[in-house]
Write a protein that holds these residues in place. Sequence first.
Motif, mmCIF file in Angstrom:
data_model
loop_
_atom_site.group_PDB
_atom_site.id
_atom_site.type_symbol
_atom_site.label_atom_id
_atom_site.label_comp_id
_atom_site.label_asym_id
_atom_site.label_seq_id
_atom_site.Cartn_x
_atom_site.Cartn_y
_atom_site.Cartn_z
ATOM 1 N N THR A 156 0.823 -1.217 0.000
ATOM 2 C CA THR A 156 0.000 0.000 0.000
ATOM 3 C C THR A 156 0.857 1.267 0.000
ATOM 4 O OG1 THR A 156 -0.368 0.013 2.404
ATOM 5 C CG2 THR A 156 -2.028 -1.109 1.042
ATOM 6 N N PRO B 284 2.135 4.821 -1.306
ATOM 7 C CA PRO B 284 1.393 5.927 -1.920
ATOM 8 C C PRO B 284 1.750 6.050 -3.406
ATOM 9 C CG PRO B 284 3.057 6.757 -0.383
ATOM 10 C CD PRO B 284 3.073 5.269 -0.298
ATOM 11 N N LYS C 232 2.771 -0.079 -6.243
ATOM 12 C CA LYS C 232 1.926 -0.372 -5.092
ATOM 13 C C LYS C 232 2.665 -1.057 -3.942
ATOM 14 C CE LYS C 232 -2.169 -0.948 -7.936
ATOM 15 N NZ LYS C 232 -3.213 -1.865 -8.371
ATOM 16 N N GLU D 256 1.889 5.219 8.974
ATOM 17 C CA GLU D 256 1.412 6.083 7.904
ATOM 18 C C GLU D 256 2.565 6.684 7.121
ATOM 19 O OE1 GLU D 256 -1.491 8.971 9.045
ATOM 20 O OE2 GLU D 256 -2.744 7.479 10.043
ATOM 21 N N GLU E 84 -0.804 9.564 2.850
ATOM 22 C CA GLU E 84 -2.200 9.244 3.185
ATOM 23 C C GLU E 84 -2.414 7.746 3.422
ATOM 24 O OE1 GLU E 84 -4.945 11.587 3.073
ATOM 25 O OE2 GLU E 84 -3.346 13.089 3.086
ATOM 26 N N ASN E 85 -1.383 6.948 3.225
ATOM 27 C CA ASN E 85 -1.531 5.489 3.276
ATOM 28 C C ASN E 85 -0.970 4.882 4.555
ATOM 29 O OD1 ASN E 85 -2.029 6.253 0.605
ATOM 30 N ND2 ASN E 85 -1.232 4.346 -0.209
#
Length: 144
Positions: free
Chosen positions: A6, A8, A50, A72, A75-76
């Motif tokens: 995940t 960004p 990704k 974090e 935003e991910n």
Amino acid sequence: RLHVGTLPIGAGLTAEMLQQFLNAMMISKGLSDTRIKGDPVINCNIPNAKFGFIEIRTVHEATKALELHGIELGENKLRVQRPHDYQPVPMDMLKRHAVLMGHPAPPEDAGVAQPTLDAAISAIPGANAVPTKADIESGVPDDL
């Protein structure tokens, strides 16, 4: 080696940037082995926007780095986990490697159930097979 998912997308994140970020997080959260000089994350590869893979200098630190799961970045929330092909390294092999590399011995509670080297070898199909003369003459046995 750990999988980091995940990431960004569209943020221009490079492997070097991810490596610096994860090193800073491991050090600030006390997840790195302070008895060893240098950064715990020794390599980073991002084959896909990704996800990526990181290499950690010791198995113990790799286990501790799993605590970064959910941290974090932008935003991910990153997914930090073992790759699908992960196989635990036997504790006796870890200790021998630490001695050879000049690192401190890994703690007994390295966070992963560790089989012995003999147990790991015996779990491999055909590892204890003794080849026959016919096997030697014909090449590699079919069960190896």
